[in-house]
Design a protein around this motif. Structure first.
Motif, PDB file in Angstrom:
ATOM      1  N   SER A 424      31.771  97.364  43.227  1.00 42.41           N
ATOM      2  CA  SER A 424      30.341  97.252  42.962  1.00 42.41           C
ATOM      3  C   SER A 424      30.080  96.464  41.680  1.00 42.41           C
ATOM      4  N   ASP A 425      30.984  96.539  40.707  1.00 40.86           N
ATOM      5  CA  ASP A 425      30.814  95.780  39.472  1.00 40.86           C
ATOM      6  C   ASP A 425      30.794  94.283  39.750  1.00 40.86           C
ATOM      7  N   PHE A 426      31.649  93.840  40.654  1.00 40.71           N
ATOM      8  CA  PHE A 426      31.734  92.426  41.004  1.00 40.71           C
ATOM      9  C   PHE A 426      30.399  91.917  41.528  1.00 40.71           C
ATOM     10  N   PHE A 427      29.845  92.601  42.506  1.00 43.64           N
ATOM     11  CA  PHE A 427      28.592  92.153  43.104  1.00 43.64           C
ATOM     12  C   PHE A 427      27.423  92.309  42.145  1.00 43.64           C
ATOM     13  N   GLU A 428      27.381  93.403  41.412  1.00 49.05           N
ATOM     14  CA  GLU A 428      26.283  93.616  40.476  1.00 49.05           C
ATOM     15  C   GLU A 428      26.280  92.555  39.380  1.00 49.05           C
ATOM     16  N   THR A 429      27.479  92.213  38.876  1.00 51.48           N
ATOM     17  CA  THR A 429      27.578  91.192  37.833  1.00 51.48           C
ATOM     18  C   THR A 429      27.061  89.856  38.338  1.00 51.48           C
ATOM     19  N   ILE A 430      27.467  89.468  39.548  1.00 52.06           N
ATOM     20  CA  ILE A 430      27.025  88.192  40.106  1.00 52.06           C
ATOM     21  C   ILE A 430      25.537  88.233  40.440  1.00 52.06           C
ATOM     22  N   ASP A 431      25.054  89.361  40.955  1.00 49.95           N
ATOM     23  CA  ASP A 431      23.626  89.489  41.256  1.00 49.95           C
ATOM     24  C   ASP A 431      22.772  89.285  40.017  1.00 49.95           C
ATOM     25  N   ARG A 432      23.164  89.925  38.928  1.00 47.97           N
ATOM     26  CA  ARG A 432      22.394  89.785  37.680  1.00 47.97           C
ATOM     27  C   ARG A 432      22.405  88.330  37.215  1.00 47.97           C
ATOM     28  N   PHE A 433      23.558  87.681  37.322  1.00 44.89           N
ATOM     29  CA  PHE A 433      23.674  86.294  36.886  1.00 44.89           C
ATOM     30  C   PHE A 433      22.805  85.381  37.750  1.00 44.89           C
ATOM     31  N   VAL A 434      22.845  85.567  39.067  1.00 40.82           N
ATOM     32  CA  VAL A 434      22.048  84.739  39.976  1.00 40.82           C
ATOM     33  C   VAL A 434      20.552  84.927  39.697  1.00 40.82           C
ATOM     34  N   ALA A 435      20.152  86.174  39.462  1.00 40.95           N
ATOM     35  CA  ALA A 435      18.736  86.439  39.169  1.00 40.95           C
ATOM     36  C   ALA A 435      18.317  85.763  37.868  1.00 40.95           C
ATOM     37  N   THR A 436      19.236  85.762  36.875  1.00 37.29           N
ATOM     38  CA  THR A 436      18.935  85.107  35.615  1.00 37.29           C
ATOM     39  C   THR A 436      18.788  83.597  35.781  1.00 37.29           C
ATOM     40  N   ILE A 437      19.683  83.026  36.582  1.00 41.88           N
ATOM     41  CA  ILE A 437      19.624  81.568  36.828  1.00 41.88           C
ATOM     42  C   ILE A 437      18.339  81.223  37.572  1.00 41.88           C
ATOM     43  N   ALA A 438      17.975  82.043  38.561  1.00 39.61           N
ATOM     44  CA  ALA A 438      16.761  81.788  39.342  1.00 39.61           C
ATOM     45  C   ALA A 438      15.518  81.840  38.479  1.00 39.61           C
ATOM     46  N   ALA A 439      15.542  82.678  37.455  1.00 42.84           N
ATOM     47  CA  ALA A 439      14.363  82.864  36.603  1.00 42.84           C
ATOM     48  C   ALA A 439      14.201  81.763  35.565  1.00 42.84           C
ATOM     49  N   ARG A 440      15.248  80.954  35.381  1.00 45.77           N
ATOM     50  CA  ARG A 440      15.172  79.895  34.380  1.00 45.77           C
ATOM     51  C   ARG A 440      14.210  78.793  34.812  1.00 45.77           C
ATOM     52  N   ALA A 441      13.494  78.261  33.871  1.00 46.30           N
ATOM     53  CA  ALA A 441      12.603  77.134  34.172  1.00 46.30           C
ATOM     54  C   ALA A 441      13.437  75.877  34.388  1.00 46.30           C
ATOM     55  N   ASN A 442      12.968  75.015  35.284  1.00 41.74           N
ATOM     56  CA  ASN A 442      13.676  73.763  35.559  1.00 41.74           C
ATOM     57  C   ASN A 442      13.585  72.826  34.345  1.00 41.74           C
TER      58      ASN A 442
END
Length: 442
Positions: A424-442
């Motif tokens: 679960s740590d693997f998926f949670e870590t990647i999920d948080r990272f993907v959400a952070t990248i998605a939230a970044r302004a272009n």
């Protein structure tokens, strides 16, 4: 429970993800997965299960597809690999046990391959054909602001393939960096890799909104590469790979193998894995009488003519080395239960999943002294230089028999280790990272 299964969606469903399944759908004819296949499969199932849009390269170029169609293909691939099956259903496993117990057909049975039934092969051929000519939807229909996730770097060296990303600056590419070994050690790979791997990593360095690695050692190496190529600002995420739960489940050694000395080496047969060192060790062991058995788990890769010639033509090895291509994960787990040790003499690794699997299974590991293995296993493995043939010979001798002090010391270090793996740590870590990248302004 199969590798990487996540029963509860962990990523925010509002985060639009386009997941590249191109390489994965081509793996449906391989009888067993390698490490990258496992990572790709786990992440594909994780993202697709919560509605990610699959992307596949067809005869028409990159196309978007249907999530349920991609999930159905994953199920077919998993069934073909038999990742969730019982070891008792694996013919390769039974052949290995028979050979170890002295009940095999003799030296000519050295190479043991799974031969899947016609129905499963035919089904996956049809799936591969369907994907190749799949019409899908235009790549222009990718959700605005989506994260494009490529877990294998497949086709990222092709400019025509990444052109759609250049045309969609709102889409944020994230790539999984497994290693830069073809850049640092091209002598271990096909000559073409010396061109393709730097090219795909330069494209990643140029375009990526973020990168994921399984180890800090790889993340730091890619950061240096990216800096050399004009990008010192790429956000990174380190997510150590989880192992299949089957390795954490207690398993008894096969009754027929009680008291028998055997070792396992696991990985594609290619120069970087350093099988040649082990074969020379086993040839030396055979000079002093019957040698322990060595099970070579993994498919034949590239530049391996010397290894294959030794396994198939050296009389002293034909009696003690068993090549087990296509062994299922449950079969490997059960064989590990009785092994004296897992051997990993690699010259370089991006992670080393067999080491993690053996440690999770409570099996001693003798491994090359690599930074990535120390990051993964702490002080628990027995570390040796990959060029120290005499050291490996002595280690194998020391680990033989039920009362090996050196093996007992390794087991004690493993028991005291605080390094644990939680899927679960693997998926949670990647999920948080993907959400952070998605939230970044272009």
């Amino acid at each position: 429970m199969p590798y990487g299964r996540s029963d509860v969606p962990l990523t925010d469903a509002a985060t639009p993800v386009v997941y590249d399944v191109t390489r994965l759908v081509t793996r449906g004819l391989n009888p067993s997965p390698n490490g990258i296949d496992r990572v790709d499969f786990a992440l594909a199932r994780h993202f697709l299960a919560k509605g990610a849009t699959p992307l596949v390269c067809t005869a028409l170029g990159p196309r978007l597809s249907d999530t349920q169609k991609a999930l159905a293909t994953l199920e077919a691939i998993e069934a073909y690999w038999r990742e969730a099956a019982d070891a008792d259903e694996d013919g390769v496993y039974h052949s290995v046990v028979a050979a170890l117990a002295g009940e095999g057909a003799g030296p000519d049975a050295i190479r043991l391959d799974r031969k899947p039934g016609f129905e499963r092969v035919s089904r996956n051929w049809r799936a591969l054909r369907d994907w190749a000519f799949h019409l899908g939807r235009s790549i222009s229909e990718a959700p605005n602001g989506a994260v494009y996730f490529n877990a294998t770097q497949f086709l990222l060296d092709r400019q025509w393939y990444v052109r759609w990303l250049e045309a969609r600056p709102d889409v944020k590419p994230v790539a999984f960096i497994h290693d830069l070994l073809p850049v640092d050690h091209p002598e271990f790979f096909r000559p073409i890799e010396a061109t393709l791997h730097p090219r795909r990593n330069r494209n990643i360095a140029r375009m990526a909104a973020g990168v994921v690695s399984a180890s800090r050692a790889v993340a730091e190496r890619f950061a240096a590469f990216a800096t050399e190529n004009g990008r010192a600002d790429i956000p990174d995420c380190v997510a150590p790979l989880p192992v299949s739960p089957v390795f954490e489940t207690p398993s008894a050694s096969p009754e027929a193998l009680r008291g028998r000395d055997y070792f396992i080496v696991c990985g594609t047969i290619e120069p970087r894995k350093n099988h040649l060192l082990l074969l020379n060790v086993w040839r030396e062991l055979a000079k002093g009488g019957p040698a322990p058995k060595l099970i070579v788990v993994g498919k034949r890769g590239w530049l391996n003519e010397n290894v294959v010639d030794m396994m198939t033509r050296c009389p002293s090895l034909r009696a003690s080395v068993i090549e087990a291509g296509g062994l299922s994960t449950p079969g490997l787990r059960r064989l590990m239960a009785g092994a004296r040790a897992l051997l990993m003499p690699s010259f370089g690794e991006g992670f080393g999943l067999p080491v993690a699997e053996a440690l999770a299974a409570g099996v001693p590991v003798i491994a090359s002294d690599l930074d990535v293995f120390r990051e993964l296993g702490g002080d628990a493995p027995d570390f040796l230089d990959p060029l120290d043939g005499l050291g490996w010979l002595q280690a194998v001798r020391d680990y033989r028999g039920p009362d090996s002090p050196r093996r007992a010391a390794t087991l004690a270090r493993m028991k005291a280790s605080t390094i644990k793996s939680d899927p679960s740590d693997f998926f949670e870590t990647i999920d948080r990272f993907v959400a952070t990248i998605a939230a970044r302004a272009n």
